[in-house]
Design a protein around this motif. Structure first.
Motif: not given
Length: 446
Positions: A129-131, A193, A206, A208-209, A214-215, A218, A226
């Motif tokens: 999952i990234f932004e 998500i 998982v 996360p980026r 966000l991190v 999650i 994670v």
């Protein structure tokens, strides 16, 4: 790569099935897929950068309206500082690494005709999952395919045009290879998500980026393991014996080379004895790059006579802040012990450095600081999978188990035990009368 608007459960099930196929493919088949992806992306450069430019235009407007951070806009720009070239090179670098799948890491003869092996194997299905960061798609696709893992990617809306353009190219490339298209999926459905994070029966890890929020979200929301870090709060300890020119160069690079990166310098910890001798020149070099210094009382007093500085009184929160900009907190300490205590208490266990001429001080610092990366006389910006020789990375982990620091192929592998026998049963082995004893004979790995 599938561009899918399927339900999260269907996407995850398809990825799980594809992972079972991918894990059995030869190294040649996986490498051929990476070659095809590289060629496809290189040929589509203009179209992808045009899509990225559309994302950037909307992002800059959102930043001007206060709806998006400047650091996120910087991470979105695929044409900045050779990012496009680095992305393509990373694919070939990963392709050319040794195959991580099926490496024997232990061989033991338990008894005649009963041999145990520990063998590396893929984790299974990764959820990324990234932004912003559209290059993440190519990075993850390369690492996942090479390591035999399937991957589901969910990007933020700010990079929609970019990641759709990249995904279409990767999907077309995979159609000509043995890698199933469902092995790499980009989920385009919005607001899924929470559903993805609930699919622990199909998703194994998982990654996360993105932002701290966000991190943390999650990590607090899923039962799936994670891998990642919430903050990149990196510190440098400036010890009194450090070479002045070297210190200035390393600190400036750590702070200004790419301020929006998670491995950029956020806190400069200065030994009290170095305030009059080393800090003024370092501060002047930082000021020349436009850096604002948030100083405690002692460091501000030491810099009052230096012209051209942008000095601000620090508050306690500054030492817990990942600025991701040209802002640097400065903290004075009396000794190495105090420096280590400050970094362990306020840092994020990402990457921290000591600048010193003393090997003894350096080794003590690197042993005592509880971070994934600990450096001596080197920029924190070296905390990067490409610079470590991993080809690229899926992210940087501050976890205490499995993987720490930049995570490349090795961090995407686990292992299984293979036992080859000839009809043996456990009941005949033991310490009592009439029981057989194990040999437990270590064997060469090859």
């Amino acid at each position: 790569m599938s561009l899918t608007n399927a339900s999260p459960a269907d996407a995850a099930q398809a990825a799980k099935s594809a992972s079972h196929v991918l894990a059995t493919l030869s190294a040649d088949a996986r490498n051929e897929a990476l070659t095809a992806i590289h060629a496809g992306l290189a040929a589509a450069r203009d179209d992808i950068l045009a899509a990225n430019a559309r994302d950037l235009e909307l992002a800059r407007q959102a930043a001007a309206d206060g709806k998006l951070s400047q650091s996120l806009v910087a991470r979105l720009d695929l044409g900045k500082k050779g990012k496009w070239e680095d992305m393509l090179k990373g694919i070939l670098d990963v392709r050319d690494l040794d195959d991580p799948v099926g490496r024997v890491t232990l061989r033991t003869r338990l008894d005649d005709g009963l041999e145990l092996e520990r063998v590396t194997c893929p984790i299974g299905v990764l959820l990324i999952i990234f932004e912003a960061r559209p290059e993440v798609i190519a990075n993850i696709a390369a690492l996942a395919i090479k390591s035999g893992n399937a991957a589901i990617l969910k990007g933020g809306k700010e990079s929609t045009e970019s990641f759709v353009a990249i995904s279409r190219v990767i999907s077309a490339a995979l159609e000509r290879t043995q890698v199933p298209n469902d092995a790499i999926q980009l989920v385009t459905t919005r607001d899924v998500i929470p559903e993805l994070l609930a699919l622990d029966q199909h998703i194994d890890l998982v990654i996360p980026r993105g932002s701290n929020d966000l991190v943390r979200y999650i990590k607090n929301t899923t039962r799936i393991p994670v891998l990642g870090h919430a903050d990149g709060l990196c510190a440098i300890y400036l010890e009194q014996s450090a070479d002045p020119a070297m210190a200035a160069e390393v600190i400036v690079d750590s702070k200004t080379n790419y301020p929006a990166a998670c491995n950029s310098l956020e806190t400069l910890v200065v030994q009290e004895a170095a305030l009059p001798t080393l800090l003024p020149a370092v501060a002047a070099a930082l000021a020349a790059k436009g850096v604002e210094l948030r100083c405690d009382t002692a460091s501000k007093a030491a810099l009052q006579h230096v012209p051209g500085l942008n000095l601000v009184d620090a508050v306690e929160a500054d030492y817990d802040t990942e600025f991701l900009s040209l802002t640097l907190a400065v903290k004075t300490v009396a000794s190495l012990t105090e420096a280590v205590a400050h970094i362990n208490a306020h840092g994020s266990h990402h990457t921290d450095c000591i600048l010193t001429a003393s090997r003894e001080q350096a080794e003590q610092f690197m042993a005592a600081v509880d971070s994934a990366g600990v450096y001596w006389n080197a920029s924190t910006r070296f905390a990067d999978g490409t610079r470590y020789g991993f080809g690229t990375e899926v992210g940087i982990s501050t976890n205490k188990i499995h993987s720490r620091g930049p995570v490349g192929l090795e961090g995407l592998m686990i292992y299984k035990y293979k036992l080859r026998g000839s009809g043996q049963v456990a009941a005949v082995y033991g310490e009592g009368d009439g029981k057989k004893r194990f040999l437990h004979q270590r064997l060469p790995l090859e």
